[in-house]
Design an enzyme around this catalytic site. Structure first.
Site, PDB file in Angstrom:
ATOM      1  N   ASP A   1       0.840  -1.194   0.000  1.00  0.00           N
ATOM      2  CA  ASP A   1       0.000   0.000   0.000  1.00  0.00           C
ATOM      3  C   ASP A   1       0.873   1.241   0.000  1.00  0.00           C
ATOM      4  O   ASP A   1       0.572   2.219  -0.679  1.00  0.00           O
ATOM      5  CB  ASP A   1      -0.955  -0.027   1.183  1.00  0.00           C
ATOM      6  CG  ASP A   1      -2.013  -1.095   0.971  1.00  0.00           C
ATOM      7  OD1 ASP A   1      -1.820  -2.221   1.452  1.00  0.00           O
ATOM      8  OD2 ASP A   1      -2.985  -0.817   0.249  1.00  0.00           O
TER       9      ASP A   1
ATOM     10  N   ASN B   1       1.530  -2.785   4.262  1.00  0.00           N
ATOM     11  CA  ASN B   1       0.663  -3.648   3.446  1.00  0.00           C
ATOM     12  C   ASN B   1      -0.316  -4.347   4.389  1.00  0.00           C
ATOM     13  O   ASN B   1      -0.253  -4.186   5.606  1.00  0.00           O
ATOM     14  CB  ASN B   1       1.535  -4.667   2.676  1.00  0.00           C
ATOM     15  CG  ASN B   1       0.799  -5.327   1.525  1.00  0.00           C
ATOM     16  OD1 ASN B   1       0.084  -4.656   0.771  1.00  0.00           O
ATOM     17  ND2 ASN B   1       0.965  -6.623   1.371  1.00  0.00           N
ATOM     18  N   LYS B   2      -1.220  -5.124   3.809  1.00  0.00           N
ATOM     19  CA  LYS B   2      -2.233  -5.823   4.600  1.00  0.00           C
ATOM     20  C   LYS B   2      -1.610  -6.497   5.827  1.00  0.00           C
ATOM     21  O   LYS B   2      -0.549  -7.131   5.724  1.00  0.00           O
ATOM     22  CB  LYS B   2      -2.902  -6.885   3.719  1.00  0.00           C
ATOM     23  CG  LYS B   2      -4.026  -7.660   4.395  1.00  0.00           C
ATOM     24  CD  LYS B   2      -5.258  -6.808   4.609  1.00  0.00           C
ATOM     25  CE  LYS B   2      -6.342  -7.521   5.402  1.00  0.00           C
ATOM     26  NZ  LYS B   2      -7.170  -8.424   4.622  1.00  0.00           N
TER      27      LYS B   2
END
Lengths: 291, 291
Positions: A194, A204-205
């Site tokens: 991200d 990120n996730k």
């Protein structure tokens, strides 16, 4: 709620798309709004569109591609000459299309570089759903296997499994907690991002950090691939990690229990083997040297 | 299906209880069966009960407490004198009760040692549901906070959260993928075990290995507490990791996708800071020295 507010809310609540796709969706919305919004002067057109763009920018604080691509869009729109409303509309649409194309090309190039680095005949473990990672698999069809995590909530790994199955790629699908167990069956760990922070940290996730830890412990490389629009020259701690409704984790109400649903985590640069964007591959040392 | 077969199937399919509780449930079933089974001679009584015990032993290959406690039960039952059926029934019931008590006392002592090691005023992150870990929290009520993972599937972390809430312990409840993120808010990582292998490897609910990796990376200790009946002097690779129906992960049927549902993973001894059982605390070096 106006159409613009509805769209901003839709971007804020989206769980379906990665940061690159959402950024391009925003640019497309700006182009459409440039063509349709009713205004009395070029000043009002520019001002209203820039305000809309700024609201979109702040809708997803964890997604640098939105911040950066819309930032470039605003700067370009501010530089346009005034005068004719109709010409200004066309110029703004053109700026939007150019940036969408630049993002798409960056993703394709980053994916091609990554596919070359991964090589053929490998098993790749990934977490969450990244359109850039899907593009990497697209480059390797016929020469790659996948291990995909559920990525709960909202389990976007299921949609990744469906995409890979459509591509005919043999895929092992696992719950998030089996990630450590299955890393030993993989040759490479690969994720999108991200945001890439100034020191190379990968936002990120949530769960990406766990995959990176397992990859290091199992001795396999951990790669992150991303269009360079995802780079933000800030400290990783200054990137806000978006939270969602804890009801997604579905816990009954308990007196002393508070549920949390933070969607992102931060993987520090020492766990990353290589960063790959449209400009090529950087290994650990060269990235650290630059920042 | 006979009552005995039904019970074995129930133990095999159980997702509700940890290894210690299930082992004691098996011993209790052996005691009840010793009292109720219709037999014509003491030889038949002993033989039928031992056959039942052996089937129970093989029902949960990943759970050493079942293997060991029933193993001790079989050895003790084999040593009993023959003769009177009624006296044999009573002796077998007595053996069962003695082993249940030994297991309960071992869990209590292991929990007390662990609580002392953890100390007061700490935040403890744990994974899965262990009755031994619940006993540790019981020792620390009023002086501890908890971070609990969902532990999907079947999400037994929800039942742990409910137990801790009943004890009045402030608990943060997170999805499994937030484990890395929340380890930085914890002072100690603590888990139970299904089996401790000869080299000190911890076989426990899948995801435990990820918690241990995160604990090491964040610089907090990773403790495992267990009754010594969970120790098996074998290589960790020789312990079968039970699998469940992949439908628990709820993936639609996809041509090229295979779902996996392995319930356990293996945490190597170099990630464990201390092993605590009823005999006390062992740190890394002394455990390695003994094996």
């Amino acid at each position: 709620m106006t159409d613009a507010q509805q769209f901003i809310s839709q971007i804020r609540e989206d769980r379906e798309h990665g940061a690159s796709e959402l950024a391009r969706t925003c640019l497309d919305a700006l182009a459409r709004r440039a063509g349709s919004i009713e205004v009395t002067s070029h000043e009002v057109l520019r001002q209203q569109l820039i305000e809309f763009a700024q609201e979109l920018q702040s809708a997803r604080p964890t997604m640098a591609a939105i911040t950066n691509l819309i930032g470039e869009w605003i700067a370009a729109v501010e530089r346009l000459p005034g005068g004719n409303v109709s010409i200004l509309r066309d110029d703004i649409k053109s700026i939007s299309r150019t940036l969408i194309l630049a993002s798409e090309n960056a993703v394709s190039s980053a994916a091609a570089h990554t596919a070359e680095l991964v090589g053929t005949g490998k098993t790749v473990i990934t977490h969450s759903l990244s359109s850039t990672v899907v593009a990497v698999f697209g480059c390797l069809v016929g020469n790659v296997k996948a291990i995909v995590t559920e990525s709960r909530p909202p389990s976007e790994g299921r949609r990744l499994a469906a995409k890979l199955s459509e591509l005919g790629i043999e895929t092992d699908f696992i719950s998030d907690q089996q990630m450590g167990l299955f890393t030993k069956h993989a040759d490479v760990a690969l994720v999108g991002a991200d945001t890439i922070a100034g020191d190379g940290s990968v936002i990120n996730k949530a769960g990406t950090y766990l995959l990176a830890l397992a990859a290091r412990d199992r001795g396999i490389p951990f790669y992150v691939c991303f269009e360079s629009f995802k780079y933000l020259d800030v400290s990783p701690t200054s990137v806000g990690l978006e939270q969602r409704d804890p009801a997604e984790i579905d816990l009954p109400r308990l007196a002393y229990v508070k549920a949390h649903n933070i969607y992102f985590d931060v993987t520090p640069p020492d766990l990353v083997t290589a960063w790959i964007n449209e400009h090529g591959i950087r290994d650990e040392s060269s990235f650290a040297a630059e920042t």
